[in-house]
Design an enzyme around this catalytic site. Sequence first.
Site, PDB file in Angstrom:
ATOM      1  NE  ARG A   1       0.165  10.085  10.260  1.00 47.35           N
ATOM      2  CZ  ARG A   1      -0.186   8.926   9.595  1.00 47.35           C
ATOM      3  NH1 ARG A   1      -1.317   8.541  10.037  1.00 47.35           N
ATOM      4  NH2 ARG A   1       0.354   8.497   8.785  1.00 47.35           N
TER       5      ARG A   1
ATOM      6  CE  LYS B   1      -2.080   1.717   4.034  1.00 49.45           C
ATOM      7  NZ  LYS B   1      -1.684   3.031   4.049  1.00 49.45           N
ATOM      8  CG  ASN B   2       2.292   2.825   3.584  1.00 52.49           C
ATOM      9  OD1 ASN B   2       1.116   2.924   3.196  1.00 52.49           O
ATOM     10  ND2 ASN B   2       2.819   2.565   4.689  1.00 52.49           N
TER      11      ASN B   2
ATOM     12  CG  ASP C   1       2.709   1.377   9.282  1.00 46.54           C
ATOM     13  OD1 ASP C   1       2.241   2.377  10.157  1.00 46.54           O
ATOM     14  OD2 ASP C   1       2.841   1.569   8.391  1.00 46.54           O
TER      15      ASP C   1
ATOM     16  CB  CYS D   1      -4.692  11.648  12.057  1.00 46.76           C
ATOM     17  SG  CYS D   1      -3.895  10.099  11.652  1.00 46.76           S
TER      18      CYS D   1
ATOM     19  NE  ARG E   1      -7.584   4.177   5.363  1.00 48.14           N
ATOM     20  CZ  ARG E   1      -6.345   4.730   6.085  1.00 48.14           C
ATOM     21  NH1 ARG E   1      -6.817   4.860   7.217  1.00 48.14           N
ATOM     22  NH2 ARG E   1      -5.346   5.105   5.541  1.00 48.14           N
TER      23      ARG E   1
HETATM   24  C1  UD1 Z   1       4.048   7.202   6.614  1.00 49.66           C
HETATM   25  C2  UD1 Z   1       3.121   5.720   6.255  1.00 49.66           C
HETATM   26  C3  UD1 Z   1       2.657   5.186   7.796  1.00 49.66           C
HETATM   27  C4  UD1 Z   1       3.514   5.006   8.646  1.00 49.66           C
HETATM   28  C5  UD1 Z   1       4.592   6.247   8.873  1.00 49.66           C
HETATM   29  C6  UD1 Z   1       5.667   5.988   9.705  1.00 49.66           C
HETATM   30  C7  UD1 Z   1       2.361   6.065   4.027  1.00 49.66           C
HETATM   31  C8  UD1 Z   1       1.345   6.504   3.177  1.00 49.66           C
HETATM   32  N1  UD1 Z   1       2.314   6.126   5.462  1.00 49.66           N
HETATM   33  O1  UD1 Z   1       3.175   8.140   6.972  1.00 49.66           O
HETATM   34  O2  UD1 Z   1       1.986   4.122   7.424  1.00 49.66           O
HETATM   35  O3  UD1 Z   1       3.093   4.614   9.655  1.00 49.66           O
HETATM   36  O4  UD1 Z   1       5.099   6.775   7.493  1.00 49.66           O
HETATM   37  O5  UD1 Z   1       6.621   5.166   9.235  1.00 49.66           O
HETATM   38  O6  UD1 Z   1       3.694   5.883   3.614  1.00 49.66           O
HETATM   39  N2  UD1 Z   1       5.728  14.927  10.921  1.00 49.66           N
HETATM   40  C9  UD1 Z   1       6.127  16.441  11.226  1.00 49.66           C
HETATM   41  N3  UD1 Z   1       5.696  17.103  10.053  1.00 49.66           N
HETATM   42  C10 UD1 Z   1       5.642  16.647   9.065  1.00 49.66           C
HETATM   43  C11 UD1 Z   1       5.666  15.203   8.612  1.00 49.66           C
HETATM   44  C12 UD1 Z   1       5.668  14.541   9.618  1.00 49.66           C
HETATM   45  O7  UD1 Z   1       6.029  16.762  12.335  1.00 49.66           O
HETATM   46  O8  UD1 Z   1       5.404  17.601   7.910  1.00 49.66           O
HETATM   47  C13 UD1 Z   1       5.869  13.865  12.101  1.00 49.66           C
HETATM   48  C14 UD1 Z   1       4.717  12.916  12.421  1.00 49.66           C
HETATM   49  O9  UD1 Z   1       3.835  13.769  13.022  1.00 49.66           O
HETATM   50  C15 UD1 Z   1       5.232  11.770  13.003  1.00 49.66           C
HETATM   51  C16 UD1 Z   1       6.480  11.558  12.192  1.00 49.66           C
HETATM   52  O10 UD1 Z   1       7.055  12.900  11.648  1.00 49.66           O
HETATM   53  O11 UD1 Z   1       5.190  11.902  14.155  1.00 49.66           O
HETATM   54  C17 UD1 Z   1       7.006  10.796  10.905  1.00 49.66           C
HETATM   55  O12 UD1 Z   1       5.739  10.800  10.172  1.00 49.66           O
HETATM   56  P1  UD1 Z   1       5.498  10.631   8.603  1.00 49.66           P
HETATM   57  O13 UD1 Z   1       6.961   9.629   8.508  1.00 49.66           O
HETATM   58  O14 UD1 Z   1       5.521  11.724   7.868  1.00 49.66           O
HETATM   59  O15 UD1 Z   1       4.561   9.736   8.450  1.00 49.66           O
HETATM   60  P2  UD1 Z   1       3.639   9.696   6.949  1.00 49.66           P
HETATM   61  O16 UD1 Z   1       4.600   9.934   5.907  1.00 49.66           O
HETATM   62  O17 UD1 Z   1       2.397  10.274   7.281  1.00 49.66           O
END
Ligand code: UD1
Length: 412
Positions: A117, A22-23, A300, A112, A392
């Site tokens: 996030r 998925k990711n 995850d 969320c 999902r």
């Molecule tokens: C992706 C995965 C999700 C997985 C996560 C962590 C996809 C579609 N989803 O989510 O399944 O659980 O990586 O491995 O690939 N953060 C900020 N600011 C930002 C972006 C992130 O503070 O602009 C923080 C988030 O709140 C979190 C951390 O960084 O605490 C990591 O998040 P991130 O790696 O961005 O998760 P996703 O990419 O949303």
Amino acid sequence: MQKLAIQGGYRLNGEVKISGAKNAALPIMCASLLTADELHLANLPDMHDVKTMVKLLQQMGVRIEADTFNAAQVDKLEAPYDMVKTMRAAILVLGPLLTRFGEARVSLPGGCAIGSRPVDLHIKGLLAMGADIHIEHGYIHATARRLHGAQICFDLVSVTGTENLMMAAVLAEGVTVLENAAREPEVVDLANCLIAMGAKIAGAGSDKITIEGVDKLHGARYSVMPDRIESGTFLVAAAATGGHITLTGSRANTLDNVLEKLRTAGAMINVQDDRINLSMDGRPRAVNVRTAPYPAFPTDMQAQFMALNAIADGRAIVVETIFENRFMHVQELQRLGAQIEIEGNTAVIQGCQSLQGATVMATDLRASASLVIAGMVAQGETIVDRIYHLDRGYEHIEAKLSALGAKIRRIN
Ligand code: UD1
């Protein structure tokens, strides 16, 4: 609303084919926005998030037939709130739209279940590449004549942040360097697809990715990598039930940390090419887990290991360092009799001999998976409510588990 009814006490046995990730599928589908040519994608998993992404891209004007994506005529540069709120990965259209069309309007994701996030890192990176960005009426409105290369160091490792900026950089003018980039295998899969489309990317899989912008990308054929989280989920389910299963079409080298933890729990694991074989005799041993960015233990898989620890021999400590509110499954596992205490981002689990079936509610995707695993080892019947979360991100999960011998059925 659909539910799953699970009769506990049956071991998993047999072979199961792992689906596309998925990711990896979601960002790769967004990469189709980067070219006017056709992108042919194989191994896209049949699951709700992929369907939502198809709908979103179609709304923008992308023509999608079977597994062929054609963004020759995109006329709506927008991801509306309805879509982004159900699937945060919709934020991944921001980079591609902006870099190819010079404009994008993407809803802010909002609340969320597993924490706040934010997407500030995505925005900060695009600003450094010369975008003009305003937040208005709950939307990110970004414009740029042409993005330019930049040196960007992420404050925090972000998977979709890295992917969004990598996609923005492939058509930018000059060289972009992403530092403290995510090293997740899905980032590498996206990079490989972009390279097949003509992008110049070096270093994906390390924490420093260098992208030399090109004027144009072309069409390509690409096959999405196997889902490491689906793989891990089936392996944990087999270990929890004392089963013997073989995953086919999986990729063990994306699962090193998870396999090591399963071995610590007492599982025998053999890997041969794309096959992973797991045998578990007797009760699992408790195993400590601390989530962190790849290659460390994935957030995850945290909930699934919580279910395993709930029936393990001994006491385990699970620390969640990625998301602030990712223990929603704990209360539900407690309803099944699990002995878990939470202090901040740490859970202490005292394993017990068995759980008892009850009605529980899924709160997010991986939490749902942990409840299904717990239901399979609980005595009697467990009803898992709100399984739309599960749909999902898992392809045909109850069919696959049933084929392995689980007693599980969908009820309305
Ligand atoms: C992706 C995965 C999700 C997985 C996560 C962590 C996809 C579609 N989803 O989510 O399944 O659980 O990586 O491995 O690939 N953060 C900020 N600011 C930002 C972006 C992130 O503070 O602009 C923080 C988030 O709140 C979190 C951390 O960084 O605490 C990591 O998040 P991130 O790696 O961005 O998760 P996703 O990419 O949303």
